[in-house]
Scaffold this active site. Structure first.
Site, PDB file in Angstrom:
ATOM      1  N   CYS A  61       1.470  33.427   7.139  1.00 20.72           N
ATOM      2  CA  CYS A  61       1.841  32.584   8.287  1.00 20.72           C
ATOM      3  C   CYS A  61       2.098  31.145   7.837  1.00 20.72           C
ATOM      4  CB  CYS A  61       0.715  32.622   9.315  1.00 20.72           C
ATOM      5  SG  CYS A  61       1.127  31.676  10.805  1.00 20.72           S
ATOM      6  N   CYS A  65      -3.536  26.309  10.287  1.00 23.68           N
ATOM      7  CA  CYS A  65      -4.812  26.385  11.011  1.00 23.68           C
ATOM      8  C   CYS A  65      -5.962  26.514   9.995  1.00 23.68           C
ATOM      9  CB  CYS A  65      -4.811  27.564  11.975  1.00 23.68           C
ATOM     10  SG  CYS A  65      -3.308  27.649  12.990  1.00 23.68           S
ATOM     11  N   CYS A  68      -8.042  29.749   9.381  1.00 23.10           N
ATOM     12  CA  CYS A  68      -7.387  31.056   9.396  1.00 23.10           C
ATOM     13  C   CYS A  68      -7.082  31.638   8.017  1.00 23.10           C
ATOM     14  CB  CYS A  68      -6.094  30.984  10.204  1.00 23.10           C
ATOM     15  SG  CYS A  68      -5.390  32.642  10.441  1.00 23.10           S
ATOM     16  N   CYS A 105      -5.110  45.089  21.934  1.00 22.78           N
ATOM     17  CA  CYS A 105      -4.535  43.761  21.675  1.00 22.78           C
ATOM     18  C   CYS A 105      -3.836  43.753  20.323  1.00 22.78           C
ATOM     19  CB  CYS A 105      -5.631  42.704  21.636  1.00 22.78           C
ATOM     20  SG  CYS A 105      -6.652  42.690  23.095  1.00 22.78           S
ATOM     21  N   CYS A 196      -4.854  34.848  28.409  1.00 25.36           N
ATOM     22  CA  CYS A 196      -6.100  34.964  27.650  1.00 25.36           C
ATOM     23  C   CYS A 196      -6.150  33.732  26.763  1.00 25.36           C
ATOM     24  CB  CYS A 196      -6.088  36.247  26.817  1.00 25.36           C
ATOM     25  SG  CYS A 196      -7.490  36.380  25.691  1.00 25.36           S
TER      26      CYS A 196
HETATM   27  N1  SAM Z   1      -0.634  33.539  15.090  1.00 23.74           N
HETATM   28  C1  SAM Z   1      -0.941  33.603  16.455  1.00 23.74           C
HETATM   29  C2  SAM Z   1      -1.550  32.329  16.977  1.00 23.74           C
HETATM   30  O1  SAM Z   1      -2.173  31.595  16.246  1.00 23.74           O
HETATM   31  O2  SAM Z   1      -1.407  32.077  18.171  1.00 23.74           O
HETATM   32  C3  SAM Z   1      -1.790  34.778  16.843  1.00 23.74           C
HETATM   33  C4  SAM Z   1      -2.943  35.225  15.961  1.00 23.74           C
HETATM   34  S1  SAM Z   1      -4.240  34.058  15.715  1.00 23.74           S
HETATM   35  C5  SAM Z   1      -5.132  34.783  14.393  1.00 23.74           C
HETATM   36  C6  SAM Z   1      -5.224  34.192  17.166  1.00 23.74           C
HETATM   37  C7  SAM Z   1      -6.471  33.358  17.275  1.00 23.74           C
HETATM   38  O3  SAM Z   1      -7.500  33.891  16.458  1.00 23.74           O
HETATM   39  C8  SAM Z   1      -6.411  31.916  16.859  1.00 23.74           C
HETATM   40  O4  SAM Z   1      -5.843  31.084  17.835  1.00 23.74           O
HETATM   41  C9  SAM Z   1      -7.874  31.576  16.663  1.00 23.74           C
HETATM   42  O5  SAM Z   1      -8.432  31.061  17.860  1.00 23.74           O
HETATM   43  C10 SAM Z   1      -8.494  32.920  16.314  1.00 23.74           C
HETATM   44  N2  SAM Z   1      -8.989  32.922  14.925  1.00 23.74           N
HETATM   45  C11 SAM Z   1      -8.241  32.973  13.809  1.00 23.74           C
HETATM   46  N3  SAM Z   1      -9.005  32.929  12.708  1.00 23.74           N
HETATM   47  C12 SAM Z   1     -10.298  32.828  13.122  1.00 23.74           C
HETATM   48  C13 SAM Z   1     -11.546  32.730  12.459  1.00 23.74           C
HETATM   49  N4  SAM Z   1     -11.629  32.686  11.134  1.00 23.74           N
HETATM   50  N5  SAM Z   1     -12.658  32.663  13.207  1.00 23.74           N
HETATM   51  C14 SAM Z   1     -12.577  32.692  14.563  1.00 23.74           C
HETATM   52  N6  SAM Z   1     -11.422  32.784  15.241  1.00 23.74           N
HETATM   53  C15 SAM Z   1     -10.288  32.847  14.545  1.00 23.74           C
HETATM   54 FE1  SF4 Z   2      -0.928  31.561  11.749  1.00 20.79          FE
HETATM   55 FE2  SF4 Z   2      -3.531  32.027  11.672  1.00 20.79          FE
HETATM   56 FE3  SF4 Z   2      -2.640  29.797  12.784  1.00 20.79          FE
HETATM   57 FE4  SF4 Z   2      -2.183  32.185  14.027  1.00 20.79          FE
HETATM   58  S1  SF4 Z   2      -4.159  31.198  13.659  1.00 20.79           S
HETATM   59  S2  SF4 Z   2      -0.731  30.503  13.709  1.00 20.79           S
HETATM   60  S3  SF4 Z   2      -1.959  33.503  12.198  1.00 20.79           S
HETATM   61  S4  SF4 Z   2      -2.434  30.352  10.605  1.00 20.79           S
END
Ligand code: SAM
Ligand code: SF4
Ligand code: DTB
Length: 345
Positions: A61, A65, A68, A105, A196
Site C-alpha cells: 500500500c 499509516c 500498518c 468484511c 463503520c
Molecule cells: N486500506 C484501507 C484503509 O486504510 O482505509 C482499508 C484497510 S485498513 C488496514 C483498515 C483499518 O485497519 C485502518 O484504518 C486501521 O484503523 C486498522 N488497522 C490497520 N493496522 C492496524 C494495527 N496494526 N492495529 C490496529 N488496527 C489497525
Molecule cells: Fe494502506 Fe494500511 Fe493505511 Fe490502509 S491502513 S491505507 S492498508 S497503509
C-alpha cells in the site's frame, strides 16, 4: 457540572467535548453503570454481532499509516498478494458462515480502489450476499460515484476509520488528510451504505485525543452504525512497534464512552483481542461492546481462534446476534478452556 446524567441514553449528535471529557473523568464504576444502562435500553446485552474479516488484497500500500504492516514504506516481512480470485473469496465467506459469522468484511490495501478493481469487488459483494451474509468492505478512499456503485452491488457496510483525533492524526499518517477521510465517510453515508467508523487506541495518543476522536464520531451528521475500537496490534518494522501499551482500563473506558455517546451503534471490540485476557474482553462486553471480529486472522495479524471464542461466549452466556448459539456448540472446547482456567466448567 458539564454532564446532564438525565439525558444519557438519548440519541444525540450535539455532544460537547466538555461532556465527553466529563464522561471519561467519571469514576470507573459510575462510567460502567451508565454505559450498561444505556446499552440495555437499546440492545440485548447477551448478544454480540460477529463478523469475519478477509484480506482480499494484501500489502504494497502506498500510504504511510504508521501502525500498518501493509504499507510499502515499512519492512514488515509481509508477503504481498494481488486481488484474490472471486471463487476463493466466496469459499472463505462460505466457511465463515458455517463457523457462525453473519457478516463478511473484505479488506484491501488500497489508497483508493481503481474502477476495474472495484468492479471485481462488486461481484464479490453480490456473491457473498447471495450466501445470506451481510457484506462489508474497506478499500480506502471512495468517490461518491464509487460509493453509489457499491451500494447498487448490495454492499451493507463500508469501513473507513478516523483512526485518532484530528490533532494526533498528523503524527500517524501524512499521505492523506483527516478531511479526506471525512469526505469518504460523507460519500458512503450519502450513498445509503451503513458506516463503520472508529479508531485505534494505544498509538501513543493522549486521553484528550481519545476524547476528541469519540467526540468527532458522535457529532457526525449521523452516528456510524458500527464503531470499531481497535487496540494497536504492534507489528515489528512499523514505526509504532514498541509503543508504550495503553492501560487496559483506559481501553475499557473508551468502549464505555463510545457506548454512551452512540447508544444505537454496534461498538466493536476490534483488533487487539489476541493480546487481551478473557477477563479484559468480558469487561469490554460489560462496558457495551457488542460486536467482534471472529476467525483466526484479522487482515494480516492473528485473532483468537474460533474454538476459543466459542468457549468464551459459552462461559459468559453470550450469543452471536441473529442465532441462538454457535452451531454446533463446541462442548469440548468449552470444557478444555474452563479447565485451562482452573475452573470446573
Ligand atoms: N486500506 C484501507 C484503509 O486504510 O482505509 C482499508 C484497510 S485498513 C488496514 C483498515 C483499518 O485497519 C485502518 O484504518 C486501521 O484503523 C486498522 N488497522 C490497520 N493496522 C492496524 C494495527 N496494526 N492495529 C490496529 N488496527 C489497525
Ligand atoms: Fe494502506 Fe494500511 Fe493505511 Fe490502509 S491502513 S491505507 S492498508 S497503509
Ligand atoms: C477495523 O477497524 N479493524 C480491522 C478492519 N477495520 C478492517 C482491521 C484490523 C487490522 C489489524 C492489523 C492486521 O491484521 O493487519
Amino acid at each position: 457540572m458539564s454532564l446532564d446524567l438525565s439525558r444519557l441514553g438519548q440519541v444525540r449528535s450535539d455532544w460537547t467535548l466538555a461532556e465527553v471529557r466529563a464522561l471519561f473523568a467519571l469514576p470507573f464504576p459510575d462510567l460502567m453503570f451508565h454505559a450498561q444502562s444505556v446499552h440495555r435500553r437499546h440492545f440485548d446485552p447477551a448478544e454480540v454481532q460477529v463478523s469475519t474479516l478477509l484480506s482480499i488484497k494484501t500489502g504494497g500500500c502506498p500510504e504511510d499509516c504508521a501502525y500498518c504492516p501493509q504499507s510499502v514504506r515499512y519492512d514488515t516481512g509481509l508477503e504481498r498478494e494481488a486481488l484474490l480470485a472471486l471463487e476463493e473469496v466466496v469459499e472463505r465467506a462460505t466457511a465463515a458462515r458455517e463457523a457462525g459469522a453473519t457478516r463478511f468484511c473484505m479488506g484491501a490495501a488500497y489508497r483508493s480502489p481503481k474502477d476495474r478493481d472495484l468492479a471485481v469487488v462488486m461481484e464479490m459483494v453480490r456473491q457473498v450476499r447471495a450466501l445470506g451474509m451481510e457484506t462489508c468492505a474497506t478499500l480506502g478512499m471512495l468517490t461518491p460515484g464509487q460509493a453509489q456503485a457499491l451500494k447498487e452491488a448490495g454492499l451493507d457496510y463500508y469501513n473507513h476509520n478516523l483512526d485518532s483525533s484530528e490533532a494526533f492524526y498528523g503524527k500517524i499518517i501524512s499521505t492523506r488528510t483527516y478531511q479526506d477521510r471525512l469526505d469518504t465517510l460523507e460519500a458512503v453515508r450519502n450513498a445509503g451504505i451503513n458506516v463503520c467508523c472508529g479508531g485505534i487506541l494505544g498509538m501513543g495518543e493522549g486521553a484528550e485525543d481519545r476524547a476528541a476522536l469519540l467526540h468527532t464520531l458522535a457529532t457526525l451528521p449521523e452516528h456510524p452504525q458500527s464503531v470499531p475500537i481497535n487496540q494497536l496490534v504492534q507489528v515489528a518494522g512499523t514505526p509504532l512497534a514498541g509503543s508504550a501499551p495503553l492501560d487496559p482500563f483506559d481501553f475499557v473506558r473508551a468502549i464505555a464512552v463510545a457506548r454512551i455517546l452512540m447508544p444505537r451503534a454496534h461498538v466493536r471490540l476490534s483488533a487487539g483481542r489476541s493480546d487481551m485476557s478473557d477477563e479484559l474482553q468480558a469487561l469490554c462486553f460489560l462496558a457495551g461492546a457488542n460486536s467482534i471480529f471472529y476467525g483466526e486472522k484479522l487482515l494480516t495479524t492473528g485473532n483468537p481462534d474460533v474454538a476459543a471464542d466459542q468457549a468464551l461466549f459459552a462461559r459468559l452466556g453470550l450469543r452471536p446476534e441473529g442465532a441462538d448459539s454457535f452451531a454446533p456448540p463446541l462442548a469440548s472446547a468449552v470444557a478444555s478452556e474452563a479447565a485451562r482456567c482452573g475452573r470446573d466448567g
